[in-house]
Design a protein around this motif. Structure first.
Motif, PDB file in Angstrom:
ATOM      1  N   VAL A  73     -12.137 -61.616  58.426  1.00 37.93           N
ATOM      2  CA  VAL A  73     -11.129 -60.680  57.928  1.00 37.93           C
ATOM      3  C   VAL A  73     -10.482 -59.950  59.106  1.00 37.93           C
ATOM      4  CG1 VAL A  73     -10.724 -58.722  56.373  1.00 37.93           C
ATOM      5  CG2 VAL A  73     -12.420 -60.434  55.777  1.00 37.93           C
ATOM      6  N   ASP A  74     -10.975 -58.787  59.443  1.00 33.72           N
ATOM      7  CA  ASP A  74     -10.480 -57.997  60.568  1.00 33.72           C
ATOM      8  C   ASP A  74     -11.675 -57.777  61.496  1.00 33.72           C
ATOM      9  OD1 ASP A  74      -9.481 -56.174  62.374  1.00 33.72           O
ATOM     10  OD2 ASP A  74      -8.710 -54.780  60.883  1.00 33.72           O
ATOM     11  N   VAL A  75     -11.817 -58.625  62.499  1.00 32.23           N
ATOM     12  CA  VAL A  75     -13.009 -58.648  63.346  1.00 32.23           C
ATOM     13  C   VAL A  75     -13.296 -57.277  63.957  1.00 32.23           C
ATOM     14  CG1 VAL A  75     -14.057 -59.686  65.379  1.00 32.23           C
ATOM     15  CG2 VAL A  75     -12.719 -61.088  63.845  1.00 32.23           C
ATOM     16  N   GLU A  76     -12.296 -56.658  64.540  1.00 31.86           N
ATOM     17  CA  GLU A  76     -12.505 -55.374  65.205  1.00 31.86           C
ATOM     18  C   GLU A  76     -12.997 -54.314  64.219  1.00 31.86           C
ATOM     19  OE1 GLU A  76      -9.956 -52.175  67.824  1.00 31.86           O
ATOM     20  OE2 GLU A  76      -9.297 -54.257  67.777  1.00 31.86           O
ATOM     21  N   LYS A  77     -12.365 -54.239  63.079  1.00 29.78           N
ATOM     22  CA  LYS A  77     -12.735 -53.248  62.062  1.00 29.78           C
ATOM     23  C   LYS A  77     -14.148 -53.528  61.533  1.00 29.78           C
ATOM     24  CE  LYS A  77     -11.184 -51.490  57.606  1.00 29.78           C
ATOM     25  NZ  LYS A  77     -10.211 -51.655  56.526  1.00 29.78           N
ATOM     26  N   GLU A  78     -14.457 -54.801  61.260  1.00 26.88           N
ATOM     27  CA  GLU A  78     -15.770 -55.172  60.735  1.00 26.88           C
ATOM     28  C   GLU A  78     -16.876 -54.850  61.741  1.00 26.88           C
ATOM     29  OE1 GLU A  78     -16.843 -56.543  57.620  1.00 26.88           O
ATOM     30  OE2 GLU A  78     -14.891 -55.710  57.129  1.00 26.88           O
ATOM     31  N   PHE A  79     -16.654 -55.148  63.026  1.00 23.94           N
ATOM     32  CA  PHE A  79     -17.684 -54.857  64.016  1.00 23.94           C
ATOM     33  C   PHE A  79     -17.834 -53.360  64.251  1.00 23.94           C
ATOM     34  CE2 PHE A  79     -18.003 -59.307  64.971  1.00 23.94           C
ATOM     35  CZ  PHE A  79     -19.336 -59.416  65.319  1.00 23.94           C
ATOM     36  N   LYS A  80     -16.761 -52.613  64.154  1.00 23.16           N
ATOM     37  CA  LYS A  80     -16.861 -51.166  64.288  1.00 23.16           C
ATOM     38  C   LYS A  80     -17.751 -50.603  63.181  1.00 23.16           C
ATOM     39  CE  LYS A  80     -14.146 -46.991  64.790  1.00 23.16           C
ATOM     40  NZ  LYS A  80     -12.832 -46.401  64.907  1.00 23.16           N
ATOM     41  N   LYS A  81     -17.519 -51.047  61.945  1.00 18.23           N
ATOM     42  CA  LYS A  81     -18.354 -50.604  60.822  1.00 18.23           C
ATOM     43  C   LYS A  81     -19.806 -51.044  61.020  1.00 18.23           C
ATOM     44  CE  LYS A  81     -16.374 -52.357  57.234  1.00 18.23           C
ATOM     45  NZ  LYS A  81     -15.795 -52.768  55.958  1.00 18.23           N
ATOM     46  N   LEU A  82     -19.997 -52.283  61.495  1.00 21.00           N
ATOM     47  CA  LEU A  82     -21.337 -52.806  61.710  1.00 21.00           C
ATOM     48  C   LEU A  82     -22.083 -51.995  62.767  1.00 21.00           C
ATOM     49  CD1 LEU A  82     -23.483 -54.999  61.187  1.00 21.00           C
ATOM     50  CD2 LEU A  82     -22.365 -56.364  62.957  1.00 21.00           C
ATOM     51  N   PHE A  83     -21.443 -51.694  63.890  1.00 16.52           N
ATOM     52  CA  PHE A  83     -22.114 -50.935  64.954  1.00 16.52           C
ATOM     53  C   PHE A  83     -22.423 -49.510  64.518  1.00 16.52           C
ATOM     54  CE2 PHE A  83     -20.373 -54.233  67.869  1.00 16.52           C
ATOM     55  CZ  PHE A  83     -21.591 -54.677  68.330  1.00 16.52           C
ATOM     56  N   ASN A 134     -26.704 -45.838  63.082  1.00  9.11           N
ATOM     57  CA  ASN A 134     -27.297 -44.874  62.153  1.00  9.11           C
ATOM     58  C   ASN A 134     -28.658 -45.324  61.637  1.00  9.11           C
ATOM     59  OD1 ASN A 134     -25.105 -43.167  62.410  1.00  9.11           O
ATOM     60  ND2 ASN A 134     -24.028 -44.053  60.671  1.00  9.11           N
ATOM     61  N   ILE A 135     -28.809 -46.615  61.321  1.00  6.92           N
ATOM     62  CA  ILE A 135     -30.087 -47.124  60.807  1.00  6.92           C
ATOM     63  C   ILE A 135     -31.196 -46.935  61.832  1.00  6.92           C
ATOM     64  CG2 ILE A 135     -31.354 -49.250  60.232  1.00  6.92           C
ATOM     65  CD1 ILE A 135     -28.795 -50.228  58.838  1.00  6.92           C
ATOM     66  N   TYR A 136     -30.920 -47.287  63.082  1.00  9.62           N
ATOM     67  CA  TYR A 136     -31.941 -47.242  64.126  1.00  9.62           C
ATOM     68  C   TYR A 136     -31.913 -45.957  64.948  1.00  9.62           C
ATOM     69  CZ  TYR A 136     -32.939 -52.094  63.101  1.00  9.62           C
ATOM     70  OH  TYR A 136     -33.310 -53.250  62.481  1.00  9.62           O
ATOM     71  N   ASN A 137     -31.030 -45.032  64.583  1.00  5.30           N
ATOM     72  CA  ASN A 137     -30.924 -43.752  65.281  1.00  5.30           C
ATOM     73  C   ASN A 137     -30.768 -43.960  66.795  1.00  5.30           C
ATOM     74  OD1 ASN A 137     -30.734 -40.977  65.334  1.00  5.30           O
ATOM     75  ND2 ASN A 137     -32.943 -40.699  65.603  1.00  5.30           N
ATOM     76  N   LEU A 138     -29.823 -44.835  67.143  1.00 12.99           N
ATOM     77  CA  LEU A 138     -29.575 -45.159  68.542  1.00 12.99           C
ATOM     78  C   LEU A 138     -28.495 -44.244  69.113  1.00 12.99           C
ATOM     79  CD1 LEU A 138     -29.464 -49.039  68.254  1.00 12.99           C
ATOM     80  CD2 LEU A 138     -31.308 -47.664  69.205  1.00 12.99           C
ATOM     81  N   ASN A 139     -28.686 -43.851  70.336  1.00 10.00           N
ATOM     82  CA  ASN A 139     -27.689 -43.044  71.028  1.00 10.00           C
ATOM     83  C   ASN A 139     -26.881 -43.989  71.929  1.00 10.00           C
ATOM     84  OD1 ASN A 139     -26.208 -40.965  72.073  1.00 10.00           O
ATOM     85  ND2 ASN A 139     -27.817 -40.294  73.489  1.00 10.00           N
ATOM     86  N   LEU A 140     -25.905 -44.637  71.322  1.00  8.37           N
ATOM     87  CA  LEU A 140     -25.086 -45.586  72.059  1.00  8.37           C
ATOM     88  C   LEU A 140     -23.843 -44.895  72.579  1.00  8.37           C
ATOM     89  CD1 LEU A 140     -25.207 -48.660  69.647  1.00  8.37           C
ATOM     90  CD2 LEU A 140     -26.548 -48.293  71.714  1.00  8.37           C
TER      91      LEU A 140
END
Length: 162
Positions: A29-39, A44-50
């Motif tokens: 679909v929209d790769v950039e948008k999908e990966f932004k949502k995924l990251f 949030n799931i792993y409480n990572l400070n990226l």
């Protein structure tokens, strides 16, 4: 979904096809948008400070799903841009995967190729359509994925047994 954190600069996410379907991830679909949502979701799931700049390699395999390797590139980025997150994403489509196994008792050799190197056994799937879902899940449970640069090195002297 599985996460390996070697340190805060090197992270690997293993996202199975089932997990990607659950979160309605659509790479076409929209790769950039999908990966932004995924990251954002993974952060949030792993409480990572990226934060900072990451080199990201996305390995895509039709049967398994997606493997994401993230390597932090330079801490100078944070000094210039603050706590923002920026990435260079490289996609590796049709990524080949071998499965490192220790036990061959569950293997139906008509469905797999068997390889050997340095006292280790590896298998590849002959035809993904021959495997039932529970067979594949059993394989994942009893193996370690080998892909990308590790697979490239491994294949140099890999011997096919069957």
């Amino acid at each position: 979904m599985k996460l390996e954190v070697f340190n805060l600069n090197n992270i690997v996410f293993y996202l199975s096809k089932e997990y990607l379907n659950k979160i309605h991830f659509k790479i076409d679909v929209d790769v950039e948008k999908e990966f932004k949502k995924l990251f954002i979701r993974l952060k949030n799931i792993y409480n990572l400070n990226l934060n900072g700049y990451y080199e990201v390699i996305v390995y895509i395999n039709d049967l398994y799903g997606i493997i994401i390797e993230m390597e932090k590139d330079d801490d100078e980025y944070i000094k210039i841009f603050g706590d923002t997150l920026d990435m260079k994403i490289t996609f590796k489509f049709d990524c080949e995967i071998l499965y490192k196994i220790e036990n061959i008792d569950f293997i139906d050799f008509s469905k797999y190729n068997l390889y050997y190197k340095n006292n280790n056994l590896y298998i590849s799937i002959k035809d993904k359509y021959l495997l039932e879902k529970n067979e594949y899940l059993n394989l994942l449970e009893n193996s370690k994925l080998v892909y990308g640069s590790d697979l490239k090195k491994l294949k140099l002297n890999l011997k096919k047994i069957r």
